[in-house]
Structures are given as C-alpha cells and as structure tokens.
Motif scaffolding. Structure first.
Motif, short mmCIF file in Angstrom:
data_model
loop_
_atom_site.label_atom_id
_atom_site.label_comp_id
_atom_site.label_asym_id
_atom_site.label_seq_id
_atom_site.Cartn_x
_atom_site.Cartn_y
_atom_site.Cartn_z
N SER A 259 0.80 -1.24 0.00
CA SER A 259 0.00 0.00 0.00
C SER A 259 0.82 1.28 0.00
CB SER A 259 -0.98 0.04 1.19
OG SER A 259 -1.89 -1.03 1.13
N ASP A 260 2.13 1.17 -0.12
CA ASP A 260 2.96 2.39 -0.07
C ASP A 260 2.74 3.24 -1.32
OD1 ASP A 260 4.66 4.14 1.15
OD2 ASP A 260 6.49 3.01 0.75
N ILE A 261 3.05 4.53 -1.17
CA ILE A 261 2.94 5.50 -2.24
C ILE A 261 4.29 6.18 -2.45
CG2 ILE A 261 0.47 5.88 -1.87
CD1 ILE A 261 1.16 8.41 -0.32
N THR A 262 4.40 7.01 -3.48
CA THR A 262 5.69 7.63 -3.79
C THR A 262 6.18 8.52 -2.65
OG1 THR A 262 4.54 9.44 -4.97
CG2 THR A 262 5.35 7.59 -6.29
N PHE A 263 5.26 9.17 -1.93
CA PHE A 263 5.68 9.99 -0.79
C PHE A 263 6.27 9.13 0.31
CE2 PHE A 263 2.51 12.68 -2.88
CZ PHE A 263 3.13 13.93 -2.86
N GLY A 264 5.74 7.92 0.50
CA GLY A 264 6.29 7.01 1.49
C GLY A 264 7.68 6.54 1.11
N VAL A 265 7.89 6.28 -0.17
CA VAL A 265 9.22 5.87 -0.64
C VAL A 265 10.23 6.99 -0.39
CG1 VAL A 265 10.59 5.38 -2.70
CG2 VAL A 265 8.45 4.16 -2.30
N LEU A 266 9.85 8.22 -0.69
CA LEU A 266 10.75 9.35 -0.44
C LEU A 266 11.10 9.46 1.03
CD1 LEU A 266 9.21 12.07 -2.79
CD2 LEU A 266 11.57 11.26 -2.86
N GLU A 267 10.14 9.20 1.89
CA GLU A 267 10.37 9.32 3.34
C GLU A 267 11.36 8.27 3.84
OE1 GLU A 267 7.64 8.73 7.28
OE2 GLU A 267 6.82 9.99 5.68
N ARG A 268 11.39 7.10 3.23
CA ARG A 268 12.27 6.02 3.69
C ARG A 268 13.47 5.79 2.79
NH1 ARG A 268 10.61 0.88 1.17
NH2 ARG A 268 8.62 1.11 0.03
N LEU A 269 13.71 6.70 1.87
CA LEU A 269 14.75 6.48 0.86
C LEU A 269 16.16 6.49 1.44
CD1 LEU A 269 15.03 5.96 -2.17
CD2 LEU A 269 15.18 8.44 -2.51
N ASP A 270 16.38 7.19 2.53
CA ASP A 270 17.73 7.24 3.12
C ASP A 270 18.22 5.85 3.49
OD1 ASP A 270 17.90 9.96 2.81
OD2 ASP A 270 17.44 10.44 4.90
N GLU A 271 17.30 4.98 3.94
CA GLU A 271 17.70 3.61 4.29
C GLU A 271 18.26 2.87 3.09
OE1 GLU A 271 17.59 -0.55 4.37
OE2 GLU A 271 15.95 0.54 3.38
N VAL A 272 17.75 3.16 1.91
CA VAL A 272 18.23 2.55 0.68
C VAL A 272 19.58 3.15 0.28
CG1 VAL A 272 17.77 2.25 -1.78
CG2 VAL A 272 15.91 2.00 -0.12
N ILE A 273 19.66 4.45 0.34
CA ILE A 273 20.85 5.15 -0.14
C ILE A 273 22.08 4.87 0.72
CG2 ILE A 273 21.86 7.44 -0.49
CD1 ILE A 273 19.03 8.40 -1.26
N GLU A 274 21.90 4.75 2.02
CA GLU A 274 23.04 4.63 2.91
C GLU A 274 23.91 3.41 2.64
OE1 GLU A 274 21.50 4.51 6.84
OE2 GLU A 274 20.77 2.43 6.68
N GLY A 275 23.31 2.37 2.08
CA GLY A 275 24.08 1.17 1.78
C GLY A 275 24.87 1.26 0.49
N GLN A 276 24.69 2.35 -0.28
CA GLN A 276 25.38 2.51 -1.56
C GLN A 276 25.20 1.27 -2.44
OE1 GLN A 276 27.59 5.65 -1.95
NE2 GLN A 276 25.99 6.01 -0.45
N PRO A 277 23.96 0.84 -2.67
CA PRO A 277 23.72 -0.42 -3.40
C PRO A 277 24.18 -0.36 -4.85
CG PRO A 277 21.68 0.83 -3.21
CD PRO A 277 22.70 1.54 -2.36
N ALA A 278 24.45 -1.52 -5.39
CA ALA A 278 24.88 -1.60 -6.79
C ALA A 278 23.76 -1.17 -7.73
CB ALA A 278 25.35 -3.00 -7.12
N LYS A 279 22.52 -1.62 -7.45
CA LYS A 279 21.39 -1.34 -8.32
C LYS A 279 20.14 -1.12 -7.49
CE LYS A 279 23.22 -4.02 -12.20
NZ LYS A 279 22.90 -4.80 -13.41
N VAL A 280 19.26 -0.26 -8.00
CA VAL A 280 17.94 -0.06 -7.40
C VAL A 280 16.90 -0.19 -8.51
CG1 VAL A 280 16.39 1.51 -6.21
CG2 VAL A 280 18.79 1.44 -5.57
N PHE A 281 15.94 -1.09 -8.30
CA PHE A 281 14.83 -1.29 -9.24
C PHE A 281 13.57 -0.71 -8.60
CE2 PHE A 281 17.99 -4.46 -10.18
CZ PHE A 281 17.96 -4.61 -11.57
N ILE A 282 12.95 0.26 -9.25
CA ILE A 282 11.85 1.01 -8.67
C ILE A 282 10.54 0.70 -9.41
CG2 ILE A 282 10.99 3.28 -8.00
CD1 ILE A 282 13.95 4.27 -8.46
N LEU A 283 9.52 0.34 -8.64
CA LEU A 283 8.16 0.21 -9.19
C LEU A 283 7.20 0.72 -8.12
CD1 LEU A 283 6.17 -0.64 -11.36
CD2 LEU A 283 6.17 -2.94 -10.38
N ILE A 284 6.68 1.92 -8.33
CA ILE A 284 5.80 2.56 -7.36
C ILE A 284 4.85 3.49 -8.12
CG2 ILE A 284 7.35 4.52 -6.93
CD1 ILE A 284 5.35 2.66 -4.20
N GLY A 285 3.65 3.67 -7.59
CA GLY A 285 2.76 4.66 -8.20
C GLY A 285 1.31 4.24 -8.36
#
Length: 229
Positions: free
Chosen positions: A83-109
């Motif tokens: 049930s998440d929305i794009t605003f929710g992804v933005l709010e929790r995005l730091d947790e994704v970024i901090e790991g410096q991942p090799a790839k991010v696959f996004i499907l939201i909206g």
C-alpha cells in the motif's frame, strides 16, 4: 512573536486538492502511510547493507515475492511495503541510499493513482527519488519500471481499476524522465497485457497483484534484458 498566519502554516497537514473539469474537488493526502509502514521501515533499517546489493523498491507488487529465490541470487533486498505511495518511498529512501547499493529497481505509483494523487506529482516524486539516489549514491545504477496494467473484471480493488489513462500518462512520462535523467527504463507494462490491454488473467488472481506466473515473467524480462548483470 511570529505572526499568527506563520504558526498556522506550520501545522497545516499536507492535504492537497485536485480540481477537475466538472468543478468537483478530489481530496488526497500525501501523509498517508500504511499500517505496516513503521514496522517495515524499522526492519529494513536493522538489516545490514552492502554495496553489492540489488534493491527492489516499491509497494505490495514488489513485496509479494522472495526475490532471491525468484532470481536465484543471494544479494537481492526486498524493500517493498504493501500500500505504499511515492511519498512514502521518499520518506524512507535514506535507508536505501546509505548502503550505496549496486542497483535499485523502482516500481511505485499505482497506489498513488488509486488515492487520487495527481499524475504530475507521481512523476515529480520519481524525479526526486532519482535525484536523491544520484546525489547520495552516485555509483548506484537506477532502473525505473513502468506501472503494470490492471484488470477491472475483478472486484477486490475497485479504487485501482479503470485508471488506465492515468497509468498510461505516468508510464509515458517515466520514459521521458528516464531519457532526461539518463537512467534505465524497463518497460514491464506491455508484457503483462492481454488482447484488450488489461492485466492478463493468467498473471493475476485479483486484477492488481501478480501470481507466481506473473513474477516468473517479470524475472524473465530482467534476465533477458541483462539488467541483473
């Protein structure tokens, strides 16, 4: 002492009103978060990160499968919240970024669309997601994925059905955004359509979410496109 209107502005919730041609206003709320949101974010934060990670970021469609099992890998991290929305992804995005991942696959909206968030805001939030990943983790490869079709022959998720024009608008805008921002675009949508442009019944049980055949198709698209290499 601050003027009263400044104090009022600081406490007004982020409620936006979108006006349509019939002059009726549809209310939507950028602060909506699903009941499981805090728990899931806390779980994600507790897990170790690695620069070798492949992050799958999204809502229940992403959350609905074990990606390591599906893709036969060990470095895929599921960051889907139902049930998440794009605003929710933005709010929790730091947790994704901090790991410096090799790839991010996004499907939201699709949940944004179901909750009447304007298409332009969805696309704008995608741009913010891209910009923040690029700024915070410049070596991460970004893969945007087009929204899947839905099928209104089912009845379980009525707010998601009959929004085909919105899905088309967002997907068209995402393709242009991918070109402008020089990120990867995986056009999932056409692969899941039936002859009438709806989500093919062989890939779903409710007209919105994928069954295992749908996930297998998704996996084959990623593998054939060499997006996992």
């Amino acid at each position: 002492m601050k003027p009263m209107r400044t104090k009022i502005f600081n406490v007004v919730p982020f409620l936006i009103f979108s006006f349509f041609a019939n002059a009726q206003a549809t209310r939507w709320d950028s602060t909506y978060r699903p009941a499981s949101y805090s728990l899931k974010v806390a779980q994600f934060k507790s897990f170790p990160n690695s620069c070798n990670d492949y992050i799958f970021l999204g809502n229940s469609i992403t959350a609905g499968v074990d990606w390591n099992e599906l893709l036969e890998r060990t470095n895929v991290r599921n960051r889907g919240i139902s049930s998440d929305i794009t605003f929710g992804v933005l709010e929790r995005l730091d947790e994704v970024i901090e790991g410096q991942p090799a790839k991010v696959f996004i499907l939201i909206g699709i949940n944004d669309i179901s909750r009447n968030i304007p298409d332009s805001f969805i696309v704008s939030n995608y741009k913010k997601i891209i910009d923040r990943i690029k700024a915070g983790s410049p070596k991460t490869s970004i893969y945007m994925q087009t929204l899947l079709p839905v099928n209104n022959e089912f009845t379980q998720f009525k707010n998601h059905y009959n929004k085909d024009a919105h899905i088309t608008y967002v997907n068209t805008a995402l393709k242009q955004l991918a070109r402008d921002c020089k990120v990867n675009l995986i056009d999932l949508n056409p692969n899941f359509q039936d002859a009438n442009g709806k989500l093919d019944k062989k890939y779903t049980e409710d007209g919105l979410h994928l069954n295992i055949e749908g996930y297998k198709l998704w996996a084959s698209i990623l593998k054939k496109g060499n997006y996992l290499n």
